[in-house]
Design a protein around this motif. Structure first.
Motif, PDB file in Angstrom:
ATOM      1  N   ASN A 105       0.824  -1.208   0.000  1.00  0.00           N
ATOM      2  CA  ASN A 105       0.000   0.000   0.000  1.00  0.00           C
ATOM      3  C   ASN A 105       0.857   1.257   0.000  1.00  0.00           C
ATOM      4  OD1 ASN A 105      -2.368  -1.476  -0.072  1.00  0.00           O
ATOM      5  ND2 ASN A 105      -2.598  -1.484   2.141  1.00  0.00           N
ATOM      6  N   THR A 109       0.973   4.138  -3.006  1.00  0.00           N
ATOM      7  CA  THR A 109       0.812   5.557  -2.720  1.00  0.00           C
ATOM      8  C   THR A 109       2.010   6.335  -3.244  1.00  0.00           C
ATOM      9  OG1 THR A 109      -0.509   5.035  -0.781  1.00  0.00           O
ATOM     10  CG2 THR A 109       0.470   7.238  -0.867  1.00  0.00           C
ATOM     11  N   TYR A 148      -5.425   6.843   1.448  1.00  0.00           N
ATOM     12  CA  TYR A 148      -4.366   6.144   2.175  1.00  0.00           C
ATOM     13  C   TYR A 148      -4.246   6.682   3.592  1.00  0.00           C
ATOM     14  CZ  TYR A 148       0.251   4.181   3.130  1.00  0.00           C
ATOM     15  OH  TYR A 148       1.314   3.501   3.668  1.00  0.00           O
TER      16      TYR A 148
END
Length: 176
Positions: A105, A109, A148
């Protein structure tokens, strides 16, 4: 419109970085010490980032400043990634899987920020109208960043790690 888009994107990003950070130093349990180490690293990686002055009337200068900001954000995300990798897998069941998810993740991002930064740097911005178009395009690239919440949020999905983060001293201090 432009200011709201930029501020919304950046606030989501900076909030994620700030919310991801906390400090450790607790040695009682290995997972608490690990969480403290992660929080210290994430905090150090996210420190000192400030949003640039934006003047849509001077689109070229503003685009350059915003691209520089995004590049600095990307470097901070890379630093977080390095520090998370340095901490290693958390000492809990399925710790490596939790770390892998957090890193994936974070990398996604980071990629979105890089795409937005590169796009802004390459955009031919000469006035307010072209600045608005460049920022709109960068905003589309930053969609992932807006949702995020940081690597510690990902790691907290594991109940044992959530408890470790809750027990780490400065994580509690920062209410993370």
């Amino acid at each position: 419109m432009i200011r709201r888009l930029i501020i919304g994107t950046v606030l989501a990003s900076v909030t994620a970085a700030a919310a991801a950070g906390c400090g450790g130093g607790d040695k009682a349990k290995p997972e608490v010490a690990w969480a403290g180490k992660v929080c210290d690293g994430v905090t150090a990686s996210g420190a000192g980032l400030s949003f640039p002055q934006i003047d849509p009337k001077d689109g070229a200068k503003s685009a350059k400043a915003l691209a520089g900001f995004l590049t600095a954000m990307e470097k901070r995300l890379q630093s977080m990634e390095t520090r998370l990798q340095g901490a290693g897998a958390p000492p809990v069941d399925n710790g490596q899987a939790a770390l892998n998810t957090a890193l994936a993740n974070l990398r996604g991002t980071e990629s979105a920020v890089r795409t937005a930064s590169t796009g802004l740097a390459k955009a031919k911005v000469t006035d307010a109208k072209s600045f608005k178009a460049a920022v709109t395009e960068a905003g589309q690239a930053m969609q992932k960043v807006q949702t995020y919440q940081g690597p510690t949020k990902d790691l907290r999905t594991d109940p044992a790690l959530a408890k470790a983060f809750d027990q780490a001293g400065s994580c509690r201090t920062h209410q993370l």
